[in-house]
Motif scaffolding. Structure first.
Motif: not given
Length: 67
Positions: A25-36, A1-3
């Protein structure tokens, strides 16, 4: 999720603030941003409304261009 990462940074928001506002969770945002991981359609809609951008922008980093 590049954008997602681009729009969050351009609005000068940290992951914790966005996560708190979206009730995830903050971790969820991180996972989405990093494509995990990929968010649900419902969450994509919420993020789109939150940032006032299209779902297409959140995923690709580009607005949809009609041909």
């Amino acid at each position: 999720m590049k954008g997602l990462k681009e729009i969050r940074k351009s609005k000068r928001l940290n992951q914790l603030k966005v996560a708190t506002d979206l009730n995830i969770s903050r971790e969820s945002i991180s996972y989405y941003e990093n494509g995990q991981r990929e968010p649900s359609l419902d969450l994509l809609v919420k993020m789109s409304e939150y940032f006032n951008v299209s779902i297409n922008y959140l995923i690709t980093g580009k607005e949809f261009v009609k041909k």
